[in-house]
Design a protein around this motif. Sequence first.
Motif, PDB file in Angstrom:
ATOM      1  N   ASN A 181       0.815  -1.222   0.000  1.00  0.00           N
ATOM      2  CA  ASN A 181       0.000   0.000   0.000  1.00  0.00           C
ATOM      3  C   ASN A 181       0.846   1.269   0.000  1.00  0.00           C
ATOM      4  O   ASN A 181       0.319   2.362  -0.226  1.00  0.00           O
ATOM      5  CB  ASN A 181      -0.944   0.006   1.207  1.00  0.00           C
ATOM      6  CG  ASN A 181      -2.003  -1.076   1.098  1.00  0.00           C
ATOM      7  OD1 ASN A 181      -2.670  -1.204   0.080  1.00  0.00           O
ATOM      8  ND2 ASN A 181      -2.143  -1.879   2.150  1.00  0.00           N
ATOM      9  N   SER A 222      -2.224   2.050  -8.402  1.00  0.00           N
ATOM     10  CA  SER A 222      -3.564   2.574  -8.132  1.00  0.00           C
ATOM     11  C   SER A 222      -4.131   1.891  -6.883  1.00  0.00           C
ATOM     12  O   SER A 222      -3.649   0.832  -6.466  1.00  0.00           O
ATOM     13  CB  SER A 222      -4.483   2.326  -9.317  1.00  0.00           C
ATOM     14  OG  SER A 222      -4.740   0.933  -9.455  1.00  0.00           O
ATOM     15  N   GLU A 223      -5.159   2.482  -6.290  1.00  0.00           N
ATOM     16  CA  GLU A 223      -5.795   1.884  -5.114  1.00  0.00           C
ATOM     17  C   GLU A 223      -6.372   0.515  -5.451  1.00  0.00           C
ATOM     18  O   GLU A 223      -6.319  -0.409  -4.635  1.00  0.00           O
ATOM     19  CB  GLU A 223      -6.889   2.809  -4.581  1.00  0.00           C
ATOM     20  CG  GLU A 223      -6.361   4.098  -3.962  1.00  0.00           C
ATOM     21  CD  GLU A 223      -5.336   3.857  -2.865  1.00  0.00           C
ATOM     22  OE1 GLU A 223      -5.610   3.014  -1.974  1.00  0.00           O
ATOM     23  OE2 GLU A 223      -4.255   4.470  -2.909  1.00  0.00           O
ATOM     24  N   GLU A 224      -6.883   0.373  -6.655  1.00  0.00           N
ATOM     25  CA  GLU A 224      -7.430  -0.914  -7.094  1.00  0.00           C
ATOM     26  C   GLU A 224      -6.328  -1.965  -7.177  1.00  0.00           C
ATOM     27  O   GLU A 224      -6.513  -3.120  -6.745  1.00  0.00           O
ATOM     28  CB  GLU A 224      -8.116  -0.735  -8.460  1.00  0.00           C
ATOM     29  CG  GLU A 224      -8.859  -1.968  -8.948  1.00  0.00           C
ATOM     30  CD  GLU A 224      -9.534  -1.748 -10.293  1.00  0.00           C
ATOM     31  OE1 GLU A 224     -10.030  -2.731 -10.849  1.00  0.00           O
ATOM     32  OE2 GLU A 224      -9.542  -0.599 -10.775  1.00  0.00           O
ATOM     33  N   GLU A 225      -5.181  -1.578  -7.726  1.00  0.00           N
ATOM     34  CA  GLU A 225      -4.054  -2.514  -7.817  1.00  0.00           C
ATOM     35  C   GLU A 225      -3.573  -2.913  -6.429  1.00  0.00           C
ATOM     36  O   GLU A 225      -3.294  -4.091  -6.161  1.00  0.00           O
ATOM     37  CB  GLU A 225      -2.909  -1.875  -8.606  1.00  0.00           C
ATOM     38  CG  GLU A 225      -3.157  -1.783 -10.102  1.00  0.00           C
ATOM     39  CD  GLU A 225      -2.052  -1.016 -10.810  1.00  0.00           C
ATOM     40  OE1 GLU A 225      -1.628  -1.475 -11.889  1.00  0.00           O
ATOM     41  OE2 GLU A 225      -1.616   0.040 -10.306  1.00  0.00           O
ATOM     42  N   LYS A 226      -3.453  -1.945  -5.539  1.00  0.00           N
ATOM     43  CA  LYS A 226      -2.980  -2.238  -4.181  1.00  0.00           C
ATOM     44  C   LYS A 226      -3.893  -3.239  -3.485  1.00  0.00           C
ATOM     45  O   LYS A 226      -3.423  -4.170  -2.826  1.00  0.00           O
ATOM     46  CB  LYS A 226      -2.910  -0.943  -3.371  1.00  0.00           C
ATOM     47  CG  LYS A 226      -1.818   0.018  -3.815  1.00  0.00           C
ATOM     48  CD  LYS A 226      -1.899   1.326  -3.035  1.00  0.00           C
ATOM     49  CE  LYS A 226      -0.883   2.337  -3.545  1.00  0.00           C
ATOM     50  NZ  LYS A 226      -1.012   3.638  -2.851  1.00  0.00           N
ATOM     51  N   LYS A 227      -5.196  -3.049  -3.652  1.00  0.00           N
ATOM     52  CA  LYS A 227      -6.158  -3.946  -3.016  1.00  0.00           C
ATOM     53  C   LYS A 227      -6.030  -5.370  -3.557  1.00  0.00           C
ATOM     54  O   LYS A 227      -6.024  -6.347  -2.801  1.00  0.00           O
ATOM     55  CB  LYS A 227      -7.577  -3.410  -3.239  1.00  0.00           C
ATOM     56  CG  LYS A 227      -8.655  -4.188  -2.503  1.00  0.00           C
ATOM     57  CD  LYS A 227     -10.025  -3.550  -2.686  1.00  0.00           C
ATOM     58  CE  LYS A 227     -11.096  -4.332  -1.933  1.00  0.00           C
ATOM     59  NZ  LYS A 227     -12.440  -3.732  -2.095  1.00  0.00           N
ATOM     60  N   ALA A 228      -5.894  -5.497  -4.883  1.00  0.00           N
ATOM     61  CA  ALA A 228      -5.779  -6.819  -5.503  1.00  0.00           C
ATOM     62  C   ALA A 228      -4.464  -7.502  -5.105  1.00  0.00           C
ATOM     63  O   ALA A 228      -4.430  -8.716  -4.851  1.00  0.00           O
ATOM     64  CB  ALA A 228      -5.877  -6.692  -7.018  1.00  0.00           C
ATOM     65  N   GLN A 286      -2.614  -6.947  -2.424  1.00  0.00           N
ATOM     66  CA  GLN A 286      -2.507  -7.214  -0.996  1.00  0.00           C
ATOM     67  C   GLN A 286      -2.763  -8.698  -0.715  1.00  0.00           C
ATOM     68  O   GLN A 286      -2.092  -9.322   0.109  1.00  0.00           O
ATOM     69  CB  GLN A 286      -3.513  -6.354  -0.230  1.00  0.00           C
ATOM     70  CG  GLN A 286      -3.497  -6.564   1.271  1.00  0.00           C
ATOM     71  CD  GLN A 286      -2.229  -6.035   1.913  1.00  0.00           C
ATOM     72  OE1 GLN A 286      -1.764  -4.955   1.563  1.00  0.00           O
ATOM     73  NE2 GLN A 286      -1.659  -6.812   2.819  1.00  0.00           N
ATOM     74  N   SER A 291      -1.286 -10.824  -9.797  1.00  0.00           N
ATOM     75  CA  SER A 291      -2.370 -11.745  -9.411  1.00  0.00           C
ATOM     76  C   SER A 291      -2.116 -13.165  -9.902  1.00  0.00           C
ATOM     77  O   SER A 291      -2.574 -14.136  -9.286  1.00  0.00           O
ATOM     78  CB  SER A 291      -3.702 -11.236  -9.959  1.00  0.00           C
ATOM     79  OG  SER A 291      -4.014  -9.977  -9.395  1.00  0.00           O
TER      80      SER A 291
END
Length: 393
Positions: free
Chosen positions: A13, A19-25, A27, A62
């Motif tokens: 993070n 991007s925030e979306e990439e960070k979430k995926a 994680q 991923s």
Amino acid sequence: MMDKQPKYITNINKIPNLSEEEKKALQVVTEKFVFRVNDYYLNLIDWSDPNDPLRKLVIPASEELNEYGRWDASDEDTNYVVEGCQHKYSTTALLLVSEVCGAYCRYCFRKRLFRSDVKEAMTDVTPGLEYIRNTPEINNVLLTGGDPLMLGTPKLRWLLESLREIDHVQIIRIGSKIPVFNPMRISEDKELLDLLKEHSSVNKRIYVMAHINHPREITPQALKAIDALHEAGVVVVNQTPVLKGINDDPTVLGALLDKLSWAGVTPYYFFINRPVAGNSSFVLPLEEAYKIVEEAKAKTSGLGKRVKLVMSHTSGKIEILAIENGMAFLKYHQSRDGEYGKLMVLECPPTASWFDDLPNNEQYWKKPSKKTDRVVSVNELPPVPEKKRPREQ
């Protein structure tokens, strides 16, 4: 002026370029396969290119969660003679002295070491040193892990002095990616360079086994570090796997061979990707990897052509001599069972990407047994570590 030391990041993070979306995926990926990088290496990445090879090298993807491979693809658990010490080939011992690296390569074949439920690297390798002292056939020792150059210089001094007290140990090797992950660790540490110079003598050399995967890693800072190692009397050689999406291009690999030899670094091994958990996106068929390497070698001098293409298999290092007309011509470059030099000719299906994929390979080797039960067999553990390490800030 002294180059500053980089800042390490272990929280996905905190990577500003994602991007925030990439960070979430991503994680979710880091909960299975640990993440670590530093700001020096992040600045080498072309963030405008989602397929940038240096990005693929250190930033999770991923695809790592795809079902593939084993945590210990070469059955290293069967090489341990005591905790922290492997002895697979007669004259060479490995001491696993660190479980931390300058960054964690996403393809790493020892990513199991970074699991919280695995303890193969040891802070105290006294039992390994005692084993080496009592085994005179061992004339070279590889310090590995993890990255030994992540250790403090006083700890490295203790290791080198301990090994130099063993008369039959001629060569000390240090397996490291620090020359390109954090070259300032080398070039700006006079105490380290003096230590290396003290213990790399005319007939008892220290070798740094560098892990340089792409020519863009050979920056002015990296060249400064390599030159400092040379000035300290250290011999530098290089090894890298051939990886889909990172260096599977003859022009790229040819440039790497050129840049290495221009800098006085011997191209030592090109490795076939081991079938390690999380590595599905890096896999190349054997025939394709062979052709890429041969085309790359055609672009460089005889000095660059010294490199060998090998598979680090459970049974030994298997050199790929040629793949022609659907047949693989192989030779044991190193052998666990004393089969050095044995020629093997096997059918090579177009999709084969590892020795075990070749029909009838089993006629040439047998699965080994463990030498000690004091080391956990990670392949028998749950696929996801049950407990995570505390995250660094």
